[in-house]
Write a protein that holds these residues in place. Structure first.
Motif, PDB file in Angstrom:
ATOM      1  N   UNK A 144       0.790  -1.227   0.000  1.00  0.00           N
ATOM      2  CA  UNK A 144       0.000   0.000   0.000  1.00  0.00           C
ATOM      3  C   UNK A 144       0.817   1.270   0.000  1.00  0.00           C
ATOM      4  N   UNK A 145       2.133   1.149  -0.135  1.00  0.00           N
ATOM      5  CA  UNK A 145       3.018   2.313  -0.022  1.00  0.00           C
ATOM      6  C   UNK A 145       3.085   3.156  -1.283  1.00  0.00           C
ATOM      7  N   UNK A 146       2.702   2.585  -2.414  1.00  0.00           N
ATOM      8  CA  UNK A 146       2.860   3.293  -3.683  1.00  0.00           C
ATOM      9  C   UNK A 146       4.270   3.238  -4.236  1.00  0.00           C
ATOM     10  N   UNK A 147       5.154   2.514  -3.578  1.00  0.00           N
ATOM     11  CA  UNK A 147       6.541   2.396  -4.031  1.00  0.00           C
ATOM     12  C   UNK A 147       6.677   1.336  -5.116  1.00  0.00           C
ATOM     13  N   UNK A 148       7.781   1.377  -5.836  1.00  0.00           N
ATOM     14  CA  UNK A 148       8.158   0.285  -6.734  1.00  0.00           C
ATOM     15  C   UNK A 148       8.666  -0.835  -5.834  1.00  0.00           C
ATOM     16  N   UNK A 149       7.817  -1.819  -5.558  1.00  0.00           N
ATOM     17  CA  UNK A 149       8.160  -2.785  -4.511  1.00  0.00           C
ATOM     18  C   UNK A 149       7.664  -4.175  -4.850  1.00  0.00           C
ATOM     19  N   UNK A 150       8.406  -5.167  -4.340  1.00  0.00           N
ATOM     20  CA  UNK A 150       8.015  -6.568  -4.459  1.00  0.00           C
ATOM     21  C   UNK A 150       8.258  -7.242  -3.112  1.00  0.00           C
ATOM     22  N   UNK A 151       7.359  -8.137  -2.726  1.00  0.00           N
ATOM     23  CA  UNK A 151       7.499  -8.912  -1.495  1.00  0.00           C
ATOM     24  C   UNK A 151       7.716 -10.364  -1.866  1.00  0.00           C
ATOM     25  N   UNK A 152       8.826 -10.938  -1.424  1.00  0.00           N
ATOM     26  CA  UNK A 152       9.109 -12.356  -1.650  1.00  0.00           C
ATOM     27  C   UNK A 152       8.676 -13.129  -0.405  1.00  0.00           C
ATOM     28  N   UNK A 153       7.630 -13.937  -0.554  1.00  0.00           N
ATOM     29  CA  UNK A 153       7.175 -14.752   0.573  1.00  0.00           C
ATOM     30  C   UNK A 153       7.964 -16.053   0.586  1.00  0.00           C
ATOM     31  N   UNK A 154       8.978 -16.092   1.426  1.00  0.00           N
ATOM     32  CA  UNK A 154       9.864 -17.245   1.538  1.00  0.00           C
ATOM     33  C   UNK A 154       9.209 -18.261   2.470  1.00  0.00           C
ATOM     34  N   UNK A 155       9.150 -19.513   2.046  1.00  0.00           N
ATOM     35  CA  UNK A 155       8.483 -20.531   2.850  1.00  0.00           C
ATOM     36  C   UNK A 155       9.409 -21.020   3.968  1.00  0.00           C
ATOM     37  N   UNK A 156      10.011 -22.174   3.921  1.00  0.00           N
ATOM     38  CA  UNK A 156      10.828 -22.673   5.039  1.00  0.00           C
ATOM     39  C   UNK A 156      12.284 -22.757   4.599  1.00  0.00           C
ATOM     40  N   UNK A 157      13.071 -21.689   4.847  1.00  0.00           N
ATOM     41  CA  UNK A 157      14.465 -21.694   4.388  1.00  0.00           C
ATOM     42  C   UNK A 157      15.302 -22.706   5.162  1.00  0.00           C
ATOM     43  N   UNK A 158      16.234 -23.332   4.466  1.00  0.00           N
ATOM     44  CA  UNK A 158      17.095 -24.364   5.045  1.00  0.00           C
ATOM     45  C   UNK A 158      18.493 -24.218   4.451  1.00  0.00           C
ATOM     46  N   UNK A 159      19.423 -25.020   4.956  1.00  0.00           N
ATOM     47  CA  UNK A 159      20.783 -24.997   4.431  1.00  0.00           C
ATOM     48  C   UNK A 159      21.772 -24.504   5.460  1.00  0.00           C
ATOM     49  N   UNK A 160      22.983 -24.156   5.020  1.00  0.00           N
ATOM     50  CA  UNK A 160      24.013 -23.714   5.971  1.00  0.00           C
ATOM     51  C   UNK A 160      23.543 -22.489   6.740  1.00  0.00           C
ATOM     52  N   UNK A 161      23.842 -22.477   8.035  1.00  0.00           N
ATOM     53  CA  UNK A 161      23.430 -21.362   8.867  1.00  0.00           C
ATOM     54  C   UNK A 161      22.029 -21.481   9.418  1.00  0.00           C
ATOM     55  N   UNK A 162      21.341 -22.611   9.153  1.00  0.00           N
ATOM     56  CA  UNK A 162      19.989 -22.807   9.673  1.00  0.00           C
ATOM     57  C   UNK A 162      19.983 -22.609  11.192  1.00  0.00           C
ATOM     58  N   UNK A 163      19.105 -21.765  11.714  1.00  0.00           N
ATOM     59  CA  UNK A 163      19.083 -21.515  13.163  1.00  0.00           C
ATOM     60  C   UNK A 163      18.856 -22.796  13.958  1.00  0.00           C
ATOM     61  N   UNK A 164      19.548 -22.926  15.071  1.00  0.00           N
ATOM     62  CA  UNK A 164      19.455 -24.135  15.887  1.00  0.00           C
ATOM     63  C   UNK A 164      18.051 -24.344  16.445  1.00  0.00           C
TER      64      UNK A 164
END
Length: 319
Positions: A144-164
């Motif tokens: 709703x900001x009127x900006x040139x904007x995109x939102x990436x809805x990331x589901x369940x990120x995994x891989x190196x650095x995954x929080x404990x």
């Protein structure tokens, strides 16, 4: 192209920074609360005016917001996930830089979905907990900001650095403790949950693609395939070389942060939790990722076994 990256020290932000630094056409400036940020600024407490002055001085072409909180009470989540984004949007509106905004959202904004279904971007969001509510509010502010904007809805990120403290992080830690103690039996709970895991390095590729594209609105980022946590545990055991037996606790699904490999000595001290699943997404979640393919030219490349292998390598270093 000058890019301002907010939250470069977070789980996703670190890999976004690596991806952008590998692009010779990008000049990267990191803004955050830590001492190692190029510019120290707290979005939750800083004023839009102060951020506007910085934007006008640096004049980025793209602002990427990877900052936020995944844990804490409703007040803390609102401050770091919603108020902070309101500050970014207002500063960009006031600034003359005309920067494009790439906001990192999450699959928790959708809430529970029908088992067997894939959630598209036009699904009605019904977040099942304060985290998803705070992130959804941020998304609505951006849209709703009127900006040139995109939102990436990331589901369940995994891989190196995954929080404990994440489900896969808990799995790896429980297996590490079992192997360290020579325990031939590992009892876990909450393994019936199915989630759409996507490698954090693939997420970084999606963020990079979004920063270069003209796409606006909401775009799902996931693998497009739900995986039962029980199956992920079996893959992790194979990767780790754990030869013991995996047993699922008979108790009904509880919070994954307390059920997965929870030490027996702490079993009587588990605090009450208001939601049956920490992310508020119920027993099933799977992304419809066709929009990411069509508008960003993005597809996931790294499979879950590789992600789990990297998670295990980090866990094994603690043995």
């Amino acid at each position: 192209m000058r890019v301002l990256l907010i939250g470069a020290n977070g789980f996703i932000g670190r890999f976004v920074a690596d991806r952008l630094l590998a692009d010779p056409a990008v000049q990267l400036t990191a803004l955050g609360r830590g001492d190692d940020a190029d510019v120290r600024f707290d979005l939750a407490t800083g004023s839009p005016g102060a951020l506007t002055r910085f934007l006008d001085a640096v004049h980025p072409g793209v602002v990427i917001n990877c900052a936020g909180a995944t844990r804490g009470g409703a007040r803390e989540l609102t401050r770091h996930n919603t108020v902070a984004v309101a500050t970014v949007c207002e500063a960009l509106r006031r600034s003359g830089c005309g920067a494009r905004l790439v906001q990192i959202g999450c699959g928790s904004e959708y809430g529970p979905s029908q088992p067997g279904s894939s959630t598209p971007e036009d699904a009605v969001p019904r977040p099942g907990g304060p985290y998803g509510v705070s992130k959804l509010a941020a998304t609505e502010l951006v849209l709703g900001s009127g900006l040139d904007a995109v939102v990436l809805r990331v589901f369940s990120p995994a891989g190196p650095g995954t929080p404990a403290g994440s489900p896969l992080g808990r799995l790896a830690e429980a297996m590490r403790r079992a192997m360290q103690s020579g325990d031939g039996e590992l009892k876990l709970g909450g393994l019936g949950v199915q989630r759409d895991f996507v490698d954090v390095r693939d997420v970084a590729r999606a963020v990079h693609a979004a920063s270069l594209s003209a796409a606006q609105g909401v775009i799902n980022i996931g693998s497009g395939r739900a995986v039962r946590l029980r199956d992920a545990a079996a893959v992790l055991a194979r990767v780790a070389g754990y030869g013991g037996a995996l047993h699922e606790l008979d108790a009904p699904p509880g919070p994954l942060r307390t059920a997965l490999g929870h030490p027996r000595a702490e079993a009587d001290h588990v605090p009450p939790v208001a939601y049956p699943y920490p992310d508020g997404c119920g027993s099933w979640q799977q992304a419809d990722v066709r929009t990411a393919r069509d508008r960003l030219g993005w597809r996931p490349r790294i499979n879950l076994e590789e992600s789990l292998a990297d998670i295990w390598m980090e866990a094994a270093c603690r043995i």
